[in-house]
Design a protein around this motif. Structure first.
Motif, PDB file in Angstrom:
ATOM      1  N   PRO A 181      -2.423  42.676  -9.833  1.00 32.00           N
ATOM      2  CA  PRO A 181      -1.469  43.638 -10.384  1.00 32.00           C
ATOM      3  C   PRO A 181      -0.144  43.653  -9.623  1.00 32.00           C
ATOM      4  N   GLY A 182      -0.205  43.362  -8.326  1.00 26.14           N
ATOM      5  CA  GLY A 182       1.013  43.346  -7.523  1.00 26.14           C
ATOM      6  C   GLY A 182       1.965  42.247  -7.959  1.00 26.14           C
ATOM      7  N   LYS A 183       1.424  41.050  -8.169  1.00 23.82           N
ATOM      8  CA  LYS A 183       2.266  39.943  -8.618  1.00 23.82           C
ATOM      9  C   LYS A 183       2.821  40.206 -10.015  1.00 23.82           C
ATOM     10  N   PHE A 184       2.004  40.840 -10.853  1.00 21.92           N
ATOM     11  CA  PHE A 184       2.467  41.184 -12.190  1.00 21.92           C
ATOM     12  C   PHE A 184       3.619  42.181 -12.102  1.00 21.92           C
ATOM     13  N   ALA A 185       3.458  43.203 -11.269  1.00 18.58           N
ATOM     14  CA  ALA A 185       4.515  44.208 -11.106  1.00 18.58           C
ATOM     15  C   ALA A 185       5.783  43.573 -10.567  1.00 18.58           C
ATOM     16  N   ASP A 186       5.658  42.645  -9.614  1.00 20.81           N
ATOM     17  CA  ASP A 186       6.827  41.960  -9.068  1.00 20.81           C
ATOM     18  C   ASP A 186       7.549  41.149 -10.133  1.00 20.81           C
ATOM     19  N   ALA A 187       6.786  40.458 -10.975  1.00 23.61           N
ATOM     20  CA  ALA A 187       7.392  39.645 -12.025  1.00 23.61           C
ATOM     21  C   ALA A 187       8.189  40.515 -12.988  1.00 23.61           C
ATOM     22  N   VAL A 188       7.616  41.654 -13.372  1.00 27.40           N
ATOM     23  CA  VAL A 188       8.302  42.561 -14.290  1.00 27.40           C
ATOM     24  C   VAL A 188       9.537  43.161 -13.624  1.00 27.40           C
ATOM     25  N   MET A 189       9.405  43.551 -12.350  1.00 29.91           N
ATOM     26  CA  MET A 189      10.532  44.123 -11.619  1.00 29.91           C
ATOM     27  C   MET A 189      11.687  43.113 -11.540  1.00 29.91           C
ATOM     28  N   MET A 190      11.361  41.855 -11.213  1.00 29.69           N
ATOM     29  CA  MET A 190      12.406  40.838 -11.100  1.00 29.69           C
ATOM     30  C   MET A 190      13.062  40.559 -12.452  1.00 29.69           C
TER      31      MET A 190
END
Length: 575
Positions: A181-190
């Motif tokens: 979920p962390g990598k997913f959140a980072d991708a969306v944030m970027m």
């Protein structure tokens, strides 16, 4: 009255038609129920059946909630609360089905309330999209589709959503493969930061303490700031940094072997700051994001020699919070509720200089806020500002500082109301618009109408990069007035459109907020928001000097340097 209808036209152009259809289904069902009661009122068996039918609006809303709300943040429930209230109102006449007078009274009241609630819901029908039951990749694609259709500045900022989806989908696919979920959140944030819009926010909600985000802060015992000269110095240093020779004011030259400004430009993650000039200053303050558990820092020691040391991450965000709070002119711990309580507060700074603090453009009353918004004339705010300024004048005020720093925004009509009192001329404020086929059409002009009451009052308005939305608008409108000077170390945030879009992604891990309502200037262009060049369209008129002495006053001595500067500036230029 024309402004009211024009504003309603703007509102209804941005609403979500899907949810209006659901609301219409509820209201139509209630109308059918009223007709059936009239037909069946003398048949007890059919009245029993009618009572069951009264549950149909609740069933409709239950299905709606399952589709659009379940799995999403609680804010989604708030967006549809009014429609659900209508369904509950349908139960009231059911209690009086056999009572002729009681039924007539409750049916009429329920009908009136339902129509009012229905109109209100249609006017605010939120662009809310629940993709929480979709996979990472599916929900990310859905977000792209949502924003491609509803993001109001797509054309102005020249956003190619297909290209952005192609760029970030591999990161989303990797996150899905790893179930991270962390990598997913980072991708969306970027993905979201690519728009460089102060109104776009990706809010993450997941439990993964071991995951280190690309924006994980580090605490090396000091923070860094960039001066007007281009030098980078250390501030908010603690004993661990001092032991290595890094003190408040020490010049930093390199960051992990790179020239420090190059490291700030290349290695600090893009945080989506709208104005490029603001970003260049903030990137230096965010250099801790371009480090790890250890970091090599080069600096100039007291003998003028360059030294290189290894600093270690202490964990936490204490130093960064201290530096950011000081730069914003705030005290730790930052109490945002207190900031709102201080909204529109006044005082005398000395025998001649008054002070007005504006932290948000809201009257604290939804009724007053929306009356001003609909009519384009915020008389409640104008009367309130008039009373406060007159009170300051009776205390000897000859000039005024308006503090807009860290302004959270609200309704531009309140900003316009303040400007009404400070000029004797008419100026353009904002236009409410419609986005149609990629083009912008203004449908309602909200203007400054000068009353002339405080035209001779000399004013300095303080702003900063945290002054956004309607606060950004107030900075712009004040800058048009000859007797007002807008000043700051940084420019305002650079965003002024109306929020309204909300998309929640897979598992509720990330919720993205974005603007859907169009606000225009007198030229028919989006008001204030930066274009693809990210140049400020609302720069300060006077840049407050930010040199070594200023930095020491702000970060070491915790003085309100900007406010002190404003008082001296206005005293020197009062004639």
């Amino acid at each position: 009255m024309k402004n009211v209808f024009d504003t309603l036209r703007h509102i209804f152009a941005t609403v979500n038609v899907t949810h209006i259809v659901w609301c219409a289904a509820v209201l139509l069902t209630m109308l059918i129920l009223a007709v059936l009661h009239h037909i069946w009122k003398d048949d007890l068996k059919k009245l029993q059946l009618w009572r069951l039918f009264c549950l149909v609006p609740l069933v409709i809303c239950g299905v709606h909630a399952f589709i659009y709300v379940v799995g999403a943040p609680i804010i989604f429930l708030g967006g549809f609360f009014v429609m659900y209230i209508i369904a509950v109102l349908a139960l009231i006449p059911m209690l009086f089905a056999k009572r002729k007078t009681g039924y007539r009274i409750t049916a009429v009241l329920t009908g009136i309330l339902s129509c009012l609630c229905g109109f209100y819901f249609c006017a605010i029908s939120p662009n809310i999209f629940n993709h929480s039951r979709e996979s990472y990749t599916e929900s990310f694609h859905s977000l792209v589709m949502d924003m491609d259709e509803h993001y109001v500045l797509k054309e102005w900022k020249e956003v190619d959503f297909s290209a952005l989806e192609e760029k970030y989908m591999p990161m989303v696919e990797q996150a899905e493969k790893e179930k991270s979920p962390g990598k997913f959140a980072d991708a969306v944030m970027m993905f979201c930061t690519e728009m460089h819009d102060g109104h776009i926010e990706a809010e993450a909600d997941f439990d993964d303490e071991d995951y280190k985000s690309v924006i994980t802060p580090h605490d090396y015992g000091f923070a860094a700031v960039k001066l007007d000269s281009g030098e980078v110095i250390a501030v908010c240093t603690d004993e661990t940094a001092n032991a290595l020779g890094i003190e408040d004011g020490t010049v930093i030259t390199k960051w992990n072997g790179k020239p420090v400004l190059q490291a700030a430009e290349e290695d600090v993650p893009d945080l989506g700051t709208p104005v490029k000039a603001n970003e260049e200053m903030l990137d230096v303050m965010n250099l801790d994001l371009a480090g790890g558990d250890t970091l090599e820092v080069s600096f100039i020691d007291k003998n003028g020699s360059e030294q290189t040391v290894t600093v270690h991450d202490k964990g936490g965000v204490k130093t960064k919070m201290e530096a950011m709070a000081a730069f914003k002119g705030l005290e730790l711990p930052i109490d945002y509720d207190k900031l709102l309580e201080e909204n529109f507060s006044t005082k005398m700074l000395d025998d001649k200089c008054g002070y007005l603090k504006v932290t948000a453009e809201t009257m604290g009353s939804s009724f007053q806020d929306y009356v001003g918004y609909l009519t384009g004339d915020q008389k409640y705010a104008r009367d309130m500002f008039r009373e406060k300024l007159n009170d300051l004048r009776t205390q000897g005020m000859e000039y005024l500082v308006i503090d807009l720093r860290n302004n959270e925004g609200g309704f531009d009509e309140i900003a316009i109301a303040l400007c009404d009192l400070l000029t004797d001329k008419d100026w353009y404020g904002q236009g409410l618009g419609i986005r149609k086929d990629g083009k912008y059409i203004c449908v309602s002009d909200h203007k400054i109408h000068g009353t002339g009451e405080f035209t001779k009052l000399k004013v300095v308005a303080l702003t900063n990069y945290e002054c956004c939305s309607a606060g950004d608008g107030l900075s712009l409108y004040l800058s048009k007035l000859p007797n007002v000077t807008v000043a700051g170390i940084t420019d305002p945030c650079g965003c002024n459109q109306e929020t309204g879009g909300i998309s929640t992604l897979s598992g509720g891990i990330v919720t993205v907020y974005y603007p859907t309502g169009l606000v225009l200037n007198e030229n028919g262009e989006p008001n204030i928001d930066t274009g693809s060049d990210r140049e400020s369209r609302n720069p300060v008129e006077v840049h407050i000097p930010f040199d070594h002495d200023a930095a020491m006053k702000i970060f070491r001595d915790k003085q309100d340097y900007e406010l002190d500067w404003a008082v001296k500036y206005i005293e020197n230029n009062a004639e």
